[in-house]
Design a protein around this motif. Structure first.
Motif, PDB file in Angstrom:
ATOM      1  N   SER A  15       0.822  -1.213   0.000  1.00 25.52           N
ATOM      2  CA  SER A  15       0.000   0.000   0.000  1.00 25.52           C
ATOM      3  C   SER A  15       0.854   1.261   0.000  1.00 25.52           C
ATOM      4  O   SER A  15       2.066   1.221   0.129  1.00 25.52           O
ATOM      5  CB  SER A  15      -0.923   0.007   1.218  1.00 25.52           C
ATOM      6  OG  SER A  15      -0.155   0.180   2.395  1.00 25.52           O
ATOM      7  N   ARG A  16       0.199   2.381  -0.067  1.00 27.01           N
ATOM      8  CA  ARG A  16       0.840   3.687  -0.160  1.00 27.01           C
ATOM      9  C   ARG A  16       1.797   3.961   1.004  1.00 27.01           C
ATOM     10  O   ARG A  16       2.775   4.662   0.834  1.00 27.01           O
ATOM     11  CB  ARG A  16      -0.245   4.762  -0.203  1.00 27.01           C
ATOM     12  CG  ARG A  16       0.267   6.152  -0.396  1.00 27.01           C
ATOM     13  CD  ARG A  16      -0.857   7.044  -0.812  1.00 27.01           C
ATOM     14  NE  ARG A  16      -0.673   8.454  -0.778  1.00 27.01           N
ATOM     15  CZ  ARG A  16       0.372   9.151  -1.134  1.00 27.01           C
ATOM     16  NH1 ARG A  16       1.454   8.549  -1.518  1.00 27.01           N
ATOM     17  NH2 ARG A  16       0.374  10.463  -1.090  1.00 27.01           N
ATOM     18  N   LYS A 130      -2.737   1.129  -7.855  1.00 31.53           N
ATOM     19  CA  LYS A 130      -3.843   0.931  -6.929  1.00 31.53           C
ATOM     20  C   LYS A 130      -4.436   2.259  -6.479  1.00 31.53           C
ATOM     21  O   LYS A 130      -5.619   2.354  -6.216  1.00 31.53           O
ATOM     22  CB  LYS A 130      -3.373   0.111  -5.723  1.00 31.53           C
ATOM     23  CG  LYS A 130      -4.518  -0.367  -4.865  1.00 31.53           C
ATOM     24  CD  LYS A 130      -4.110  -1.466  -3.918  1.00 31.53           C
ATOM     25  CE  LYS A 130      -5.340  -2.008  -3.217  1.00 31.53           C
ATOM     26  NZ  LYS A 130      -5.022  -3.121  -2.358  1.00 31.53           N
ATOM     27  N   SER A 131      -3.615   3.296  -6.423  1.00 31.44           N
ATOM     28  CA  SER A 131      -4.080   4.598  -5.966  1.00 31.44           C
ATOM     29  C   SER A 131      -3.774   5.672  -7.008  1.00 31.44           C
ATOM     30  O   SER A 131      -2.610   5.865  -7.369  1.00 31.44           O
ATOM     31  CB  SER A 131      -3.384   4.969  -4.658  1.00 31.44           C
ATOM     32  OG  SER A 131      -3.520   6.346  -4.396  1.00 31.44           O
ATOM     33  N   LEU A 133      -3.728   8.792  -6.504  1.00 32.38           N
ATOM     34  CA  LEU A 133      -2.868   9.794  -5.868  1.00 32.38           C
ATOM     35  C   LEU A 133      -1.402   9.367  -5.883  1.00 32.38           C
ATOM     36  O   LEU A 133      -0.511  10.181  -6.116  1.00 32.38           O
ATOM     37  CB  LEU A 133      -3.329  10.074  -4.436  1.00 32.38           C
ATOM     38  CG  LEU A 133      -4.687  10.781  -4.312  1.00 32.38           C
ATOM     39  CD1 LEU A 133      -5.110  10.862  -2.857  1.00 32.38           C
ATOM     40  CD2 LEU A 133      -4.638  12.154  -4.948  1.00 32.38           C
ATOM     41  N   LEU A 134      -1.161   8.079  -5.640  1.00 36.39           N
ATOM     42  CA  LEU A 134       0.205   7.564  -5.690  1.00 36.39           C
ATOM     43  C   LEU A 134       0.749   7.641  -7.110  1.00 36.39           C
ATOM     44  O   LEU A 134       1.902   8.020  -7.324  1.00 36.39           O
ATOM     45  CB  LEU A 134       0.252   6.119  -5.185  1.00 36.39           C
ATOM     46  CG  LEU A 134       1.620   5.450  -5.168  1.00 36.39           C
ATOM     47  CD1 LEU A 134       2.595   6.232  -4.306  1.00 36.39           C
ATOM     48  CD2 LEU A 134       1.490   4.025  -4.665  1.00 36.39           C
ATOM     49  N   ASN A 156      -9.617   9.340  -6.962  1.00 36.72           N
ATOM     50  CA  ASN A 156      -9.367   8.547  -5.761  1.00 36.72           C
ATOM     51  C   ASN A 156     -10.622   8.491  -4.878  1.00 36.72           C
ATOM     52  O   ASN A 156     -10.961   7.432  -4.347  1.00 36.72           O
ATOM     53  CB  ASN A 156      -8.193   9.151  -4.989  1.00 36.72           C
ATOM     54  CG  ASN A 156      -7.645   8.222  -3.949  1.00 36.72           C
ATOM     55  OD1 ASN A 156      -7.145   7.161  -4.290  1.00 36.72           O
ATOM     56  ND2 ASN A 156      -7.747   8.615  -2.688  1.00 36.72           N
ATOM     57  N   THR A 157     -11.308   9.617  -4.746  1.00 39.79           N
ATOM     58  CA  THR A 157     -12.494   9.710  -3.888  1.00 39.79           C
ATOM     59  C   THR A 157     -13.638   8.853  -4.401  1.00 39.79           C
ATOM     60  O   THR A 157     -14.311   8.169  -3.630  1.00 39.79           O
ATOM     61  CB  THR A 157     -12.950  11.185  -3.771  1.00 39.79           C
ATOM     62  OG1 THR A 157     -11.862  11.945  -3.247  1.00 39.79           O
ATOM     63  CG2 THR A 157     -14.146  11.322  -2.858  1.00 39.79           C
ATOM     64  N   GLY A 159     -13.363   6.334  -6.601  1.00 46.25           N
ATOM     65  CA  GLY A 159     -12.948   4.969  -6.923  1.00 46.25           C
ATOM     66  C   GLY A 159     -12.649   4.711  -8.387  1.00 46.25           C
ATOM     67  O   GLY A 159     -12.769   3.589  -8.865  1.00 46.25           O
ATOM     68  N   HIS A 161     -10.038   4.206 -11.314  1.00 45.28           N
ATOM     69  CA  HIS A 161      -8.643   3.789 -11.417  1.00 45.28           C
ATOM     70  C   HIS A 161      -8.157   3.957 -12.847  1.00 45.28           C
ATOM     71  O   HIS A 161      -8.766   3.425 -13.774  1.00 45.28           O
ATOM     72  CB  HIS A 161      -8.475   2.340 -10.955  1.00 45.28           C
ATOM     73  CG  HIS A 161      -8.674   2.195  -9.492  1.00 45.28           C
ATOM     74  ND1 HIS A 161      -7.655   2.353  -8.595  1.00 45.28           N
ATOM     75  CD2 HIS A 161      -9.788   1.973  -8.765  1.00 45.28           C
ATOM     76  CE1 HIS A 161      -8.130   2.208  -7.373  1.00 45.28           C
ATOM     77  NE2 HIS A 161      -9.418   1.982  -7.443  1.00 45.28           N
ATOM     78  N   PHE A 180     -11.114  -0.921  -8.496  1.00 50.27           N
ATOM     79  CA  PHE A 180      -9.801  -1.518  -8.775  1.00 50.27           C
ATOM     80  C   PHE A 180      -9.941  -2.923  -9.339  1.00 50.27           C
ATOM     81  O   PHE A 180      -9.225  -3.298 -10.275  1.00 50.27           O
ATOM     82  CB  PHE A 180      -8.962  -1.531  -7.487  1.00 50.27           C
ATOM     83  CG  PHE A 180      -7.589  -2.073  -7.698  1.00 50.27           C
ATOM     84  CD1 PHE A 180      -6.639  -1.323  -8.367  1.00 50.27           C
ATOM     85  CD2 PHE A 180      -7.254  -3.338  -7.224  1.00 50.27           C
ATOM     86  CE1 PHE A 180      -5.365  -1.828  -8.568  1.00 50.27           C
ATOM     87  CE2 PHE A 180      -5.987  -3.838  -7.440  1.00 50.27           C
ATOM     88  CZ  PHE A 180      -5.026  -3.088  -8.107  1.00 50.27           C
TER      89      PHE A 180
END
Length: 183
Positions: A15-16, A130-131, A133-134, A156-157, A159, A161, A180
């Motif tokens: 994860s992030r 996955k994110s 933002l990332l 991101n908010t 969902g 992708h 995702f």
């Protein structure tokens, strides 16, 4: 095994909160590997790198080749080439595997090099972060500005992708998918 990889990804261990950073091999690291290959009798040395737009690996490899070439005895007749794969991740692996397959089959390194230069522009590598933002954070570290913070935050908010495609020294968003798992 694909199932293990998927299970590992779903555990959240990647994860992030686990920041991933990479560095290119140093010029000296490249020099060591190239010189070892030459010492073992190689007369044709290919150095394939990830997409030159994704970092400094390509530049480091070229600097190393210049350093090695300056010290090679001309009587050895060694050829060293740096090849930009124009891709990353699995696309890079495909380039290596195909280059080796063609070298074994073809035996003419110059023909193989030209074929691989042509093939590299046709490889599409798809990445599913996955994110959003990332993905944005990592792309901005490379100087890419195709997506802004607002777009990434909204995606991101709710969902969404992005499916990213890396091809021919560039990257773009190939699709946006809700969820995702669907992506």
């Amino acid at each position: 095994d694909r199932r293990y990889s998927l299970e590992l990804f779903q555990t959240g261990q990647l994860s992030r909160k686990h920041t991933v950073t990479t560095l290119p091999p140093t010029v000296d690291a490249f020099v060591d590997v190239i010189e070892q290959a030459i010492a073992e009798g190689a007369t044709q040395v290919f150095v394939q790198t990830v997409n030159r737009m994704q970092g400094e690996t390509y530049n480091q490899a070229n600097a190393a080749v210049s350093k090695v070439a300056a010290n090679i005895d001309p009587a050895k007749k060694v050829t060293i080439r740096v090849m930009d794969s124009r891709t990353v991740f699995a696309g890079q692996g495909l380039m290596v595997a195909e280059t080796l397959r063609r070298l074994v089959k073809q035996h003419d390194a110059n023909i193989v090099r030209r074929q691989m230069d042509s093939l590299s522009s046709k490889i599409h590598t798809f990445v599913l972060p996955k994110s959003p933002l990332l993905a944005l954070e990592r792309s901005q570290k490379r100087g890419e500005k195709a997506v802004g913070w607002t777009q990434a935050f909204v995606a991101n908010t709710i969902g969404v992708h992005p499916v990213l495609c890396i091809r021919d020294d560039s990257s773009y968003r190939a699709a946006k998918v809700m969820g995702f798992q669907k992506a």
